[in-house]
Design a protein around this motif. Structure first.
Motif, PDB file in Angstrom:
ATOM      1  N   SER A   1       0.844  -1.206   0.000  1.00 42.15           N
ATOM      2  CA  SER A   1       0.000   0.000   0.000  1.00 42.15           C
ATOM      3  C   SER A   1       0.872   1.246   0.000  1.00 42.15           C
ATOM      4  O   SER A   1       0.543   2.233  -0.663  1.00 42.15           O
ATOM      5  CB  SER A   1      -0.916   0.016   1.227  1.00 42.15           C
TER       6      SER A   1
ATOM      7  N   ASP B   1      -6.576  -1.298  -4.005  1.00 40.41           N
ATOM      8  CA  ASP B   1      -5.641  -1.858  -3.013  1.00 40.41           C
ATOM      9  C   ASP B   1      -6.339  -2.999  -2.265  1.00 40.41           C
ATOM     10  O   ASP B   1      -7.566  -3.060  -2.236  1.00 40.41           O
ATOM     11  CB  ASP B   1      -5.228  -0.736  -2.035  1.00 40.41           C
ATOM     12  N   GLU B   2      -5.531  -3.860  -1.670  1.00 40.75           N
ATOM     13  CA  GLU B   2      -6.008  -4.995  -0.864  1.00 40.75           C
ATOM     14  C   GLU B   2      -6.951  -5.899  -1.669  1.00 40.75           C
ATOM     15  O   GLU B   2      -8.000  -6.307  -1.166  1.00 40.75           O
ATOM     16  CB  GLU B   2      -6.734  -4.548   0.427  1.00 40.75           C
TER      17      GLU B   2
HETATM   18 MG   LIG Z   1      -1.825  -2.879   2.192  1.00 40.14          MG
END
Ligand SMILES: [Mg+2]
Ligand SMILES: Nc1ncnc2c1ncn2[C@@H]1O[C@H](COP(=O)(O)OP(=O)(O)OP(=O)(O)O)[C@@H](O)[C@H]1O
Length: 425
Positions: free
Chosen positions: A83, A205-206
């Motif tokens: 991230s 993200d993720e």
């Molecule tokens: Mg992350």
């Protein structure tokens, strides 16, 4: 009156025994550490480019990809820094130059000025949630422009699917309708505001948090191909996710593999982590003893997240503006015995069979980090093949990890400290 524990010297006087030289025990004397803003951020990705350490080669490659309108997928173990890299790339794409200058990247006079959309997946998210987040963040990143012109941003995600998403029938979402709605939205944004920007960067993200039912790979394939077909080569997608099933699925999807450049993140170099600690401490008027710095990096096994965690608590315990071994010792003790206690207890419980416990105790008892199965077998006076199978089982349960040349090591140095503490080694 507070209930203080004290120590004293009993002295015989004419009134009988009396307490003389009453004092607070030394162990109680240390005042509770004063509250202060902690420069280490173990729970947050790095947003400030001046605190972002190392990863020069990764950033150079990623910037080149963005410049050439390639899509990226950042992968790696949990907490490796995905991230942080993704956010730095978004800032860079937006026009923030600090990191470019720090890494000394020559863009040949080119200045990124992208519109930015981002989404961080959480469990239960659907494709619609992702596109809706992009829409919201794109509109937010238009903020200053719309204020200047005193006009309201207006572009919508024209979806007939919302009802479906709210009735939780996610699997029935018509991907192709969402694809066209997404393309329409992006074309609308470009048409209305594109004159002021030289690209659009969209982050997810993720992605590992998405369930397998969320057809992210076919969606991305359809969107990226449609954009290319329509000549929109200034829109880039950045994905980030823990190496594992979903991320793997996305990477391995034949088209995604072709359409996205994979950026795998590995452990950080010692010098990069020294830079991390030094840049965290910059402007805090606090320094760190070089031995303590080396110990933190060693205990973190060169991962950035535990460096922040150890740094955070070492800083918290420090009282003289120099981070030293005694501050670190207190930090380790707190982390192992309190903060991570439950997690480590759970891990240790997985060594369910007696022989697994015995092998683990043997490994924890050896000072060196990397240990061969032959060594364990000879210490326990057991057959090598038997010990190898026990080590294999511990490896599968996540208590050990593989080291170089067929050796094994305990999952993390902090877990080793925990084991030595519970096993009284
Ligand atoms: Mg992350
Ligand atoms: N290059 C870096 N410089 C300084 N700190 C970093 C760097 N990379 C990661 N960190 C720190 O390490 C920790 C984990 O980083 P980050 O959240 O970016 O990792 P992640 O791979 O996205 O984690 P997760 O797998 O949980 O999503 C954070 O505390 C972050 O501040």
């Amino acid at each position: 009156m507070p209930n203080w524990k004290v120590i004293f010297d009993p002295v015989e006087t004419f009134k009988g025994l009396q307490a003389h030289h009453v004092r607070i025990p030394e162990s109680m004397q240390s005042k509770a550490p004063a509250l202060r803003v902690n420069p280490f951020t173990p729970q947050q990705p790095i947003v400030d480019p001046s605190k972002f350490a190392g990863r020069g080669a990764v950033i150079i490659n990623a910037v080149d990809s963005l410049f050439n309108h390639k899509n990226l997928i950042i992968t790696g173990e949990r907490g490796i820094g995905k991230s942080s890299v993704a956010y730095q790339l978004l800032y860079l794409a937006k026009g923030e130059r600090a990191l470019l200058e720090k890494i000394n990247i020559d863009t040949g006079g080119f200045a990124f000025h992208h519109l930015i959309g981002d989404h961080r997946c959480v469990i239960g998210n659907t494709l619609i949630d992702i596109v809706e987040s992009w829409r919201n963040s794109l509109s937010m990143s238009l903020g200053p422009l719309t204020n200047k012109h005193k006009e309201k941003w207006d572009f919508t995600l024209d979806l007939k699917l919302f009802k479906i998403s709210h009735s939780h029938e996610f699997h029935r979402i018509d991907v192709s309708e969402l694809v066209s709605a997404t393309i329409n939205m992006l074309e609308d944004v470009k048409q209305k505001y594109g004159y002021n920007y030289n690209g659009i960067s969209l982050l997810i993200d993720e992605i590992d948090a998405l369930s397998e039912e969320v057809k992210i790979a076919p969606f991305l394939k359809a969107v990226t191909e449609a954009l290319k077909f329509k000549g929109h080569d200034d829109i880039s997608f950045i994905l980030a996710g823990v190496t594992g099933t979903i991320t793997e699925l996305v990477i391995q999807h034949p088209s995604v593999n072709r359409l996205f450049e994979n950026i795998p993140l590995l452990k950080m170099e010692t010098t990069e982590l020294q830079e991390l600690i030094n840049s965290a401490l910059a402007n805090t008027k606090t320094s760190i003893n070089s031995e303590t710095m080396a110990a933190i990096i060693g205990l973190a096994d060169n991962y950035p997240e535990p460096v922040h965690l150890l740094g955070y608590h070492t800083y918290r315990y420090d009282s003289n503006k120099i981070l030293e071994n005694d501050d670190l010792d207190r930090a380790i003790s707190f982390i192992v015995k309190e903060l991570k206690r439950q997690e480590f207890d759970g891990l240790y419980d997985k060594a369910s069979e007696d022989i697994q416990g015995l092998v683990l105790r043997t490994l924890a008892g050896i000072e060196r980090t990397e240990i061969s199965y032959e060594e364990v077998a000879s210490q326990l006076n057991l057959k090598k093949r038997y010990v190898a199978s026990v080590l294999g089982a511990l490896l599968e349960k996540g208590l050990l990890i593989k080291a170089d040349r067929g050796k094994f090591k305990i999952r993390s140095p902090l877990f080793k400290i925990y084991l030595r503490w519970v096993l009284k080694i």
